[in-house]
Design a protein around this motif. Sequence first.
Motif, PDB file in Angstrom:
ATOM      1  N   PRO A 221       0.930  -1.208   0.032  1.00  0.00           N
ATOM      2  CA  PRO A 221      -0.067   0.013  -0.150  1.00  0.00           C
ATOM      3  C   PRO A 221       0.845   1.380   0.066  1.00  0.00           C
ATOM      4  O   PRO A 221       1.854   1.383   0.878  1.00  0.00           O
ATOM      5  N   GLY A 222       0.586   2.260  -0.875  1.00  0.00           N
ATOM      6  CA  GLY A 222       1.262   3.429  -0.889  1.00  0.00           C
ATOM      7  C   GLY A 222       2.500   3.497  -1.566  1.00  0.00           C
ATOM      8  O   GLY A 222       3.056   4.506  -1.614  1.00  0.00           O
ATOM      9  N   VAL A 223       2.971   2.365  -2.208  1.00  0.00           N
ATOM     10  CA  VAL A 223       4.240   2.291  -2.707  1.00  0.00           C
ATOM     11  C   VAL A 223       4.163   1.987  -4.413  1.00  0.00           C
ATOM     12  O   VAL A 223       3.362   0.907  -4.313  1.00  0.00           O
ATOM     13  N   THR A 224       4.812   2.554  -5.133  1.00  0.00           N
ATOM     14  CA  THR A 224       4.579   2.125  -6.466  1.00  0.00           C
ATOM     15  C   THR A 224       5.532   0.897  -6.729  1.00  0.00           C
ATOM     16  O   THR A 224       6.515   0.646  -6.171  1.00  0.00           O
ATOM     17  N   ASP A 225       4.762  -0.154  -7.468  1.00  0.00           N
ATOM     18  CA  ASP A 225       5.346  -1.273  -7.829  1.00  0.00           C
ATOM     19  C   ASP A 225       6.799  -1.312  -8.576  1.00  0.00           C
ATOM     20  O   ASP A 225       6.776  -0.563  -9.836  1.00  0.00           O
ATOM     21  N   PRO A 226       7.977  -1.706  -7.916  1.00  0.00           N
ATOM     22  CA  PRO A 226       9.300  -1.392  -8.727  1.00  0.00           C
ATOM     23  C   PRO A 226       9.619  -2.464  -9.707  1.00  0.00           C
ATOM     24  O   PRO A 226      10.459  -3.197  -9.752  1.00  0.00           O
ATOM     25  N   ILE A 227       8.570  -2.401 -10.887  1.00  0.00           N
ATOM     26  CA  ILE A 227       8.561  -3.708 -11.787  1.00  0.00           C
ATOM     27  C   ILE A 227      10.036  -3.588 -12.484  1.00  0.00           C
ATOM     28  O   ILE A 227      10.713  -4.628 -12.622  1.00  0.00           O
ATOM     29  N   ALA A 228      10.468  -2.317 -12.928  1.00  0.00           N
ATOM     30  CA  ALA A 228      11.646  -2.326 -13.874  1.00  0.00           C
ATOM     31  C   ALA A 228      12.869  -2.726 -12.954  1.00  0.00           C
ATOM     32  O   ALA A 228      13.800  -3.537 -13.195  1.00  0.00           O
ATOM     33  N   MET A 229      12.842  -2.211 -11.721  1.00  0.00           N
ATOM     34  CA  MET A 229      13.917  -2.821 -10.895  1.00  0.00           C
ATOM     35  C   MET A 229      13.942  -4.173 -10.705  1.00  0.00           C
ATOM     36  O   MET A 229      14.972  -4.787 -10.555  1.00  0.00           O
ATOM     37  N   ARG A 230      12.878  -4.903 -10.424  1.00  0.00           N
ATOM     38  CA  ARG A 230      12.677  -6.366 -10.281  1.00  0.00           C
ATOM     39  C   ARG A 230      13.278  -7.112 -11.677  1.00  0.00           C
ATOM     40  O   ARG A 230      14.218  -8.075 -11.543  1.00  0.00           O
ATOM     41  N   GLU A 231      12.871  -6.448 -12.754  1.00  0.00           N
ATOM     42  CA  GLU A 231      13.192  -7.257 -13.760  1.00  0.00           C
ATOM     43  C   GLU A 231      14.748  -7.016 -14.170  1.00  0.00           C
ATOM     44  O   GLU A 231      15.329  -8.141 -14.441  1.00  0.00           O
ATOM     45  N   ALA A 232      15.169  -6.021 -13.601  1.00  0.00           N
ATOM     46  CA  ALA A 232      16.810  -5.829 -13.962  1.00  0.00           C
ATOM     47  C   ALA A 232      17.482  -6.684 -13.003  1.00  0.00           C
ATOM     48  O   ALA A 232      18.321  -7.039 -13.610  1.00  0.00           O
ATOM     49  N   ILE A 233      17.040  -6.885 -11.681  1.00  0.00           N
ATOM     50  CA  ILE A 233      17.866  -7.612 -10.873  1.00  0.00           C
ATOM     51  C   ILE A 233      17.506  -9.101 -11.349  1.00  0.00           C
ATOM     52  O   ILE A 233      18.596  -9.968 -11.225  1.00  0.00           O
ATOM     53  N   LYS A 234      16.738  -9.468 -11.913  1.00  0.00           N
ATOM     54  CA  LYS A 234      16.047 -11.051 -12.285  1.00  0.00           C
ATOM     55  C   LYS A 234      17.376 -11.046 -13.706  1.00  0.00           C
ATOM     56  O   LYS A 234      17.933 -12.181 -13.584  1.00  0.00           O
ATOM     57  N   GLY A 235      17.287 -10.037 -14.253  1.00  0.00           N
ATOM     58  CA  GLY A 235      18.351 -10.205 -15.493  1.00  0.00           C
ATOM     59  C   GLY A 235      19.665 -10.389 -14.897  1.00  0.00           C
ATOM     60  O   GLY A 235      20.452 -11.177 -15.513  1.00  0.00           O
ATOM     61  N   PHE A 236      19.996  -9.834 -13.882  1.00  0.00           N
ATOM     62  CA  PHE A 236      21.369  -9.806 -13.253  1.00  0.00           C
ATOM     63  C   PHE A 236      21.618 -11.420 -12.925  1.00  0.00           C
ATOM     64  O   PHE A 236      22.658 -11.905 -13.015  1.00  0.00           O
ATOM     65  N   LEU A 237      20.726 -11.899 -12.082  1.00  0.00           N
ATOM     66  CA  LEU A 237      20.600 -13.278 -11.540  1.00  0.00           C
ATOM     67  C   LEU A 237      20.906 -14.337 -12.658  1.00  0.00           C
ATOM     68  O   LEU A 237      21.586 -15.111 -12.721  1.00  0.00           O
ATOM     69  N   ASP A 238      19.949 -13.897 -13.896  1.00  0.00           N
ATOM     70  CA  ASP A 238      20.320 -14.919 -15.074  1.00  0.00           C
ATOM     71  C   ASP A 238      21.924 -14.836 -15.473  1.00  0.00           C
ATOM     72  O   ASP A 238      22.361 -15.930 -15.810  1.00  0.00           O
ATOM     73  N   TRP A 239      22.325 -13.555 -15.663  1.00  0.00           N
ATOM     74  CA  TRP A 239      23.509 -13.448 -16.380  1.00  0.00           C
ATOM     75  C   TRP A 239      24.640 -14.120 -15.278  1.00  0.00           C
ATOM     76  O   TRP A 239      25.698 -14.633 -15.941  1.00  0.00           O
ATOM     77  N   LEU A 240      24.502 -14.003 -13.862  1.00  0.00           N
ATOM     78  CA  LEU A 240      25.414 -14.814 -12.980  1.00  0.00           C
ATOM     79  C   LEU A 240      25.524 -16.037 -13.492  1.00  0.00           C
ATOM     80  O   LEU A 240      26.489 -16.815 -13.402  1.00  0.00           O
ATOM     81  N   GLN A 241      24.275 -16.633 -13.774  1.00  0.00           N
ATOM     82  CA  GLN A 241      24.301 -18.257 -13.910  1.00  0.00           C
ATOM     83  C   GLN A 241      24.720 -18.818 -15.509  1.00  0.00           C
ATOM     84  O   GLN A 241      24.813 -19.887 -15.746  1.00  0.00           O
ATOM     85  N   THR A 242      24.991 -17.646 -16.264  1.00  0.00           N
ATOM     86  CA  THR A 242      25.705 -17.967 -17.577  1.00  0.00           C
ATOM     87  C   THR A 242      27.266 -18.380 -17.429  1.00  0.00           C
ATOM     88  O   THR A 242      28.164 -18.817 -18.143  1.00  0.00           O
ATOM     89  N   HIS A 243      27.936 -17.929 -16.022  1.00  0.00           N
ATOM     90  CA  HIS A 243      29.211 -18.161 -15.663  1.00  0.00           C
ATOM     91  C   HIS A 243      29.473 -19.591 -15.042  1.00  0.00           C
ATOM     92  O   HIS A 243      28.572 -20.193 -14.254  1.00  0.00           O
ATOM     93  N   ASP A 244      30.780 -20.326 -15.566  1.00  0.00           N
ATOM     94  CA  ASP A 244      30.667 -21.633 -14.955  1.00  0.00           C
ATOM     95  C   ASP A 244      31.071 -21.601 -13.521  1.00  0.00           C
ATOM     96  O   ASP A 244      31.791 -20.854 -13.032  1.00  0.00           O
TER      97      ASP A 244
END
Length: 413
Positions: A221-244
């Motif tokens: 309540p009262g807070v804008t959903d941080p959609i772009a932030m969540r998607e960016a962090i999720k992309g970073f986690l995906d990137w981490l898992q491309t490394h051996d």
Amino acid sequence: MQSYTLEVLNYFFAERKNPNGCPVKTTFFNSLTYNNYSMVTDFYVAGNEVADHTMTHVGSPNASEINGNLAALNAFSGIPLSDLSGFRAPMLNFTAETLTTLHESKFLYDSSATSATPADATGTDAFWPYTLDNGLTNNCLDVDNVCQGKLKLPGLWEIPMYAVYQGDNAADIHLMDPWLDSANVSDVVEWMKSSFLTHYNGNRQPFGIYSHPIHLAVGYPGVTDPIAMREAIKGFLDWLQTHDNVWFVTNQMMLDWIRNPVSIANIASSSALTCQVPDVPTTTKICNGIEVNEIGLLDQCPFADFPWTTCYGCPTVPPTPDDPVPPQDTSIGGFFDPIANTCLCTSDSCAFTDTTRPIGNYSSGTGSDGSSSAAPSPTSIPRQTSAADKRLVIQVGLSVALGVAAVLIAKWA
């Protein structure tokens, strides 16, 4: 821990796997305030790590704040004291006395100290986790009497918090929730990538991802959903898992592997990184941290400031650091014997006994054999290592939780 905490963790990690096929686990540093104890149980049983963050989130905490939180987590979430092994000081404010209390209370590790230089810098203080046998080697200018061998606490580990740096600017340090430090989250992702690579391409120190989940929650309540932030962090986690040879682990898992390292060829079978799940019929009604088994057994604790649920009996008054485990209301019943995997009480005439949780219960002073003794002082929490305690850990489903993920970069061929 609240429902938004679980939603955030599930968003980032529910579908993510480590190289051996095991689900990703995280560490959650837990306080009393606004905490739902039954949810803590659920995530512990799912294989995550629950760690101590004091009862009321105060910096430079005293022994009652630290050990009272252990007692409450034991009593209301059913977690064995021996598995509550980690600590982080609120606001990262700690003293020599804080670390001494952890040592006296037989914690495995602290994770309140920070590194202040990039991992690839000459003379970096981004050390691998280390024991305090000869004192601390981080925060030497900030905390009195902890470095240069002034404080020796054999066997207590320090897991430094590893900072994120803005490009090559070693003076621009970001630690908790770095994605809040720029209006452009894509810039932050680049900072995290470059900082990770100083670990990965260098001495392969672990890399930490530190977050307060509330900043990534949606529908709050009262807070804008941080959609772009969540998607960016999720992309970073995906990137981490491309490394051996990159693994997402809890602090407990990381220390287990550091103390018993295995080669990359055998790492998938390392006991520190394997996964186990409870094998309980869905029709069985027990307090085991699995939602389908607990239907109808949770007690509603309607405290005005922070209502919560537990499967182990609500306290008659809100817990405090001086009274972390008040007398529990056992009129509802449905208590779980973790050794026999069965409920002991199904009527309102049942009386709660410590056979439901034979793990050194703080409130009764029960020993490992179930006998009664004087209740321990809040300044000293006994950690049971009896066969009963170990069996509980195995049957209920093994360590570890949420809020912080550590990235272990396997090193040896």
